[in-house]
Write a protein that holds these residues in place. Structure first.
Motif, PDB file in Angstrom:
ATOM      1  N   ASP A  16       0.772  -1.305  -0.074  1.00 48.41           N
ATOM      2  CA  ASP A  16       0.062  -0.155   0.161  1.00 48.41           C
ATOM      3  C   ASP A  16       0.850   1.229   0.062  1.00 48.41           C
ATOM      4  O   ASP A  16       1.014   1.823   0.885  1.00 48.41           O
ATOM      5  CB  ASP A  16      -0.996   0.070   1.111  1.00 48.41           C
ATOM      6  CG  ASP A  16      -1.935   0.968   0.959  1.00 48.41           C
ATOM      7  OD1 ASP A  16      -1.872   1.861   0.097  1.00 48.41           O
ATOM      8  OD2 ASP A  16      -3.028   0.934   1.814  1.00 48.41           O
ATOM      9  N   ASP A  18       0.434   4.095  -1.548  1.00 48.63           N
ATOM     10  CA  ASP A  18      -0.528   5.258  -1.531  1.00 48.63           C
ATOM     11  C   ASP A  18      -0.510   5.453   0.129  1.00 48.63           C
ATOM     12  O   ASP A  18      -0.490   6.645   0.531  1.00 48.63           O
ATOM     13  CB  ASP A  18      -1.889   5.102  -2.120  1.00 48.63           C
ATOM     14  CG  ASP A  18      -1.894   4.999  -3.649  1.00 48.63           C
ATOM     15  OD1 ASP A  18      -0.663   5.515  -4.221  1.00 48.63           O
ATOM     16  OD2 ASP A  18      -2.797   4.588  -4.276  1.00 48.63           O
ATOM     17  N   ARG A  19      -0.693   4.889   0.611  1.00 47.34           N
ATOM     18  CA  ARG A  19      -1.056   5.127   2.462  1.00 47.34           C
ATOM     19  C   ARG A  19       0.262   5.547   2.697  1.00 47.34           C
ATOM     20  O   ARG A  19       0.335   6.566   3.592  1.00 47.34           O
ATOM     21  CB  ARG A  19      -1.609   3.635   2.931  1.00 47.34           C
ATOM     22  CG  ARG A  19      -1.790   4.218   4.575  1.00 47.34           C
ATOM     23  CD  ARG A  19      -2.428   3.075   5.366  1.00 47.34           C
ATOM     24  NE  ARG A  19      -2.474   3.384   6.673  1.00 47.34           N
ATOM     25  CZ  ARG A  19      -2.615   2.550   7.673  1.00 47.34           C
ATOM     26  NH1 ARG A  19      -2.182   1.176   7.248  1.00 47.34           N
ATOM     27  NH2 ARG A  19      -2.317   2.845   8.704  1.00 47.34           N
ATOM     28  N   GLU A  23       1.076   9.140   4.727  1.00 47.53           N
ATOM     29  CA  GLU A  23       1.382   9.199   6.000  1.00 47.53           C
ATOM     30  C   GLU A  23       2.669   9.933   6.012  1.00 47.53           C
ATOM     31  O   GLU A  23       2.891  10.893   6.694  1.00 47.53           O
ATOM     32  CB  GLU A  23       1.749   8.048   6.564  1.00 47.53           C
ATOM     33  CG  GLU A  23       0.204   7.112   6.915  1.00 47.53           C
ATOM     34  CD  GLU A  23      -0.755   7.951   7.939  1.00 47.53           C
ATOM     35  OE1 GLU A  23       0.040   8.589   9.003  1.00 47.53           O
ATOM     36  OE2 GLU A  23      -1.743   8.076   7.978  1.00 47.53           O
TER      37      GLU A  23
END
Length: 54
Positions: A16, A18-19, A23
């Protein structure tokens, strides 16, 4: 986050991205070093974590 030492942190990202980027955008990032794990490190990490979940 895998570990933190003062203003430095170490993270492992699997899948992931994108996450991870979302963050990361919350902080002032001055440098990113990228490294890959060899197969032995991956297995050792997996079995170390598996043993602590009992």
């Amino acid at each position: 986050m895998e570990s933190r030492e003062g203003p430095r942190g170490r993270v492992a990202v699997q899948g992931d991205y994108d996450r991870f980027m979302a963050e990361t955008a919350k902080y002032r990032v001055r440098n990113i070093d990228i490294f890959t794990q060899n197969l032995e490190d991956i297995f050792m990490n997996y079995y170390d974590r598996k043993g602590t979940e009992l």
